[in-house]
Design an enzyme around this catalytic site. Sequence first.
Site, short mmCIF file in Angstrom:
data_model
loop_
_atom_site.label_atom_id
_atom_site.label_comp_id
_atom_site.label_asym_id
_atom_site.label_seq_id
_atom_site.Cartn_x
_atom_site.Cartn_y
_atom_site.Cartn_z
N GLU A 137 -3.32 54.67 58.43
CA GLU A 137 -2.85 53.71 57.52
C GLU A 137 -3.01 53.11 56.77
O GLU A 137 -2.80 51.95 55.70
CB GLU A 137 -1.26 54.07 57.93
CG GLU A 137 -1.27 53.33 59.24
CD GLU A 137 -1.38 54.01 60.57
OE1 GLU A 137 -0.68 53.22 61.14
OE2 GLU A 137 -1.86 54.92 60.36
N GLY A 149 -5.42 50.88 69.74
CA GLY A 149 -6.30 52.22 69.28
C GLY A 149 -7.00 51.65 68.06
O GLY A 149 -7.53 50.26 67.85
N CYS A 161 -3.74 49.00 66.11
CA CYS A 161 -4.95 49.72 66.12
C CYS A 161 -5.57 48.33 65.51
O CYS A 161 -5.81 47.76 64.97
CB CYS A 161 -4.57 50.61 65.20
SG CYS A 161 -3.58 52.32 66.18
N ASN A 186 -7.90 52.81 60.82
CA ASN A 186 -7.30 53.18 61.81
C ASN A 186 -7.03 54.50 62.34
O ASN A 186 -7.14 55.71 61.57
CB ASN A 186 -6.00 52.14 61.84
CG ASN A 186 -4.71 52.90 61.45
OD1 ASN A 186 -4.93 53.31 60.06
ND2 ASN A 186 -4.02 53.30 61.78
N PRO A 187 -6.22 54.76 63.27
CA PRO A 187 -6.74 55.89 64.20
C PRO A 187 -5.59 57.23 63.47
O PRO A 187 -5.79 58.55 63.29
CB PRO A 187 -6.43 56.07 65.58
CG PRO A 187 -6.62 54.84 66.01
CD PRO A 187 -6.87 54.02 65.18
N CYS A 188 -4.83 56.37 62.46
CA CYS A 188 -4.03 57.16 61.93
C CYS A 188 -3.79 57.38 59.84
O CYS A 188 -3.81 57.57 59.40
CB CYS A 188 -2.37 56.96 62.17
SG CYS A 188 -2.29 56.73 63.78
N PRO A 207 2.89 56.45 60.80
CA PRO A 207 3.21 57.22 61.76
C PRO A 207 4.23 56.72 62.46
O PRO A 207 4.25 55.21 62.90
CB PRO A 207 2.31 58.75 61.94
CG PRO A 207 1.21 57.77 62.68
CD PRO A 207 1.76 56.29 60.98
N THR A 208 5.78 57.60 62.36
CA THR A 208 6.25 56.79 62.91
C THR A 208 7.36 57.43 64.09
O THR A 208 8.19 57.38 64.29
CB THR A 208 7.98 55.66 62.26
OG1 THR A 208 8.03 56.86 61.66
CG2 THR A 208 6.86 55.11 61.54
N GLY A 209 6.63 58.43 65.09
CA GLY A 209 7.14 59.39 65.66
C GLY A 209 8.44 59.67 66.61
O GLY A 209 9.65 59.29 66.59
N THR A 210 7.94 58.24 67.27
CA THR A 210 8.37 57.95 68.93
C THR A 210 9.59 56.97 68.45
O THR A 210 10.32 56.75 68.40
CB THR A 210 7.51 56.89 69.70
OG1 THR A 210 6.46 58.12 69.67
CG2 THR A 210 8.10 57.09 71.12
N ILE A 211 9.16 55.80 67.94
CA ILE A 211 9.71 54.98 67.34
C ILE A 211 11.32 55.73 66.50
O ILE A 211 12.11 55.15 66.44
CB ILE A 211 9.59 53.45 66.83
CG1 ILE A 211 8.75 54.15 65.34
CG2 ILE A 211 8.57 52.82 67.39
CD1 ILE A 211 8.40 53.08 64.98
#
Length: 826
Positions: free
Chosen positions: A301, A129, A94, A297-299, A463-467
């Site tokens: 962090e 992003g 991002c 950035n979008p999330c 956030p690390t949902g996919t990884i």
Amino acid sequence: MSRSSKDLRAARAKEHGMEPQSISLDVLAEKYAKSEERTATDIHARVARALAAVEANPAERETEFLQTLQAGFVPAGRIMSAAGTDIRATLINCFVQPVGDSVSDDVDGKPGIYKALAQAAETMRRGGGVGYDFSRIRPAGSMVGSTHSHASGPLSFMQVFNASCETVESAGSRRGAQMGVLRIDHPDVEAFVHAKDKGDFKNFNLSVGVSDAFMQAVERDLVWELVHKARPSDAQIGAGAHQRQDGLWVYRSIPARTLWDQIMRSTYDHAEPGILFLDTANRENNLYYCETFEATNPCAEEFLPDYGCCCLGSLDLTRFVQQPFTAKARFDFVAFVAVARSAVRMLDNVLDVTYWPLPEQHAEARNKRRVGLGFLGLGDACIMLGLRYDAEPARTFAAEMGRHLRDAAYAASVELAREKGAFPLFDAEKYLASAFVKRLPESLREAIAKGGLRNSHLLAVAPTGTISLAFADNASNGIEPAFSWAYTRKKRMSDNTLREYEVADHAWRLWRDLGGDVSALPPAFVTALEMSAQDHMRMLSAVQPFIDTSISKTVNVPEDYPFGNFKDLYLEAWKAGLKGLATYRPNSVLGAVLQATPSEASSSLTPQPADTDPLTRRIEGRPAGDLQAVTAKVSYMTAEGRKTVYLSISFAEVEGLVDGRPVRIERPIEFFMPAGQRDEGQQWIASNMRLLSLVARSGGSVAKSLQNMREVVWDKGPVRCGEVIKADGSRVPRFHQSEVAAIAYALQEMLRRRGFLREDGREQPIAVLAQRSPAPDGLRIDLEHPGAAPDLLASGRICPDCGGPFLRRVDGCDRCDNCGYIGSCG
């Protein structure tokens, strides 16, 4: 060569003594594995080789990097999917990019709005992003001196950015993510706060940039002035707008608590806007002397300056827990520090091997070399250590982990500076005077003073949902606790059937596989909704002092959480010195984004009364089973030459009543342009197809929509598409007023040939439609029992797995309420 989940399951090594889950194998295959890659180790080898290529001793570093990846370092998704490939995509998740107050001209060093839009589109096309501060755009109704007109305000231009994001598909087939920020003193801030009340701006996360002065005004119940440097209109001045001594125009004033309550109520109702404490973030900025934070950035962090980047990676904390669930359980800090130090080197190399969408981004990264090393699996690591996430011992552990991570990262960057040089904008005296750096151990401060630092910032918790799914066996997301222990995911297969399988939390699954009784879980097993909102925030407070940028954290609260308690969270967060906060409460606007047991939640919904008209009844989601479709090759001539596209329309059978008797008709429910042909000149077609699909499913008139499209005019001359058959049987070319009109005509022809439209473009009468042969049962939609849809409020984006409009953003990740799909994060 096929990369099926079955093959990956056979090839991938066991982790923690467990076979990998199907969800992990699916995500690994679909999002990260390339060509002949079949295992996580194959992907690790590609990434290690790519990041070692810029080293003086690449072979030696490649071996080190591979070991680091296999020991628990998980680079961000962009790195794992694109590093070492020939894809011209950025490895950076991002960016933050500036937006000025002029439509076309650069002002005060900020790009004009449409230049900023073009930069954003290029960034998203390459996989990144984007976050923006729209506060410079003058308020709605203010004067535009150059054209003697009135401004439309930042929200109108945000709609353009929103549409662009919807249309531009970024590298790796993921939609771009965006963060929109508006300052708390902008005259349009109330409209911004309510921008998502009706589900608009689906391609934005929204946050209000809040100052200390405003929070103090809330505490003291003071009046708050909404200001801008742009001159108000005469009407606004007549209504009381006036200019202050500092040159800013006061458009109006509002009690600070009234504005604050509006923000809190909106956040309570539908989870947005979030809050960014800008003054706190800037006080803590290592580079306070050469940059200012205005957005994230979008999330959220990372607070970033103009063109700043998120170069991210996470350490899987569960990999460092030894003898889990026992009295001897402990965290291996020695191994953790070693992996962290190597991970910093790898992220620093990402800045040298990545493709940069914009030269401004490259220059910004080169001058500061900002990276963001964080962690994932904190919730599960606490469980494995026997610590309740919502208790003080867990916070003590998290703080100690954060301290080790901070010191290891800064020590690694000191070593890199000795070897490769400090970041160009390093100023020892000023840098060491920053609030965060003052808290470093004296030995590190002395080392920084002597040899400098390779990276201006080193830490971020994303956030690390996919990884987490692909590379960490579904360990808990980032700093979050587990949301639920297990649920069933539905996935639409290539033959249009639905497959169901279990998705289990890593710690819960490990407990079960080690012989633990899942019906009698130890006290450490606590989910996000089983703890107080204050305990969520206390964990954030424990870790934030050791993170030099920020932490993406969502405080999940139950639906019946009292509003009075809810709004106090943000005031407490500001007083605690946090940089920002996001909350999520199941609500009537978004529904429950995550459900521990989707099937049970679905059955508890009260079906809405259905209209009996089969033409106008709303269709919720994409129906299960096969759909009949027609595809046509459409060619047309413009002044620029011949263009050819393929357009498809899907149909399904819908039952209803006409004059009290049951009928069944075929309706179009989906319009789309197959992927692979959406070049920059034809992305508008894909966008129109989505809009037509929404009209069709909502029961609106497709015929009227197409007729309106045929009335669109442009100034490029007529467009030739189709033919007119004259009375004598001869054929002459048919001309249209625009390219949009030509496409609308082609779609009308497809529906006319199907029998849905008459010759004049209007819908056939229901009696005519009902006379057509009924389709097989598998093609019908049961509107009384829409079993495929867990939420009757289908207001999300289209899910790439199940095709339903149930894709939403939670904890920084795309999640589908219908099938459980988890998509892009960050």
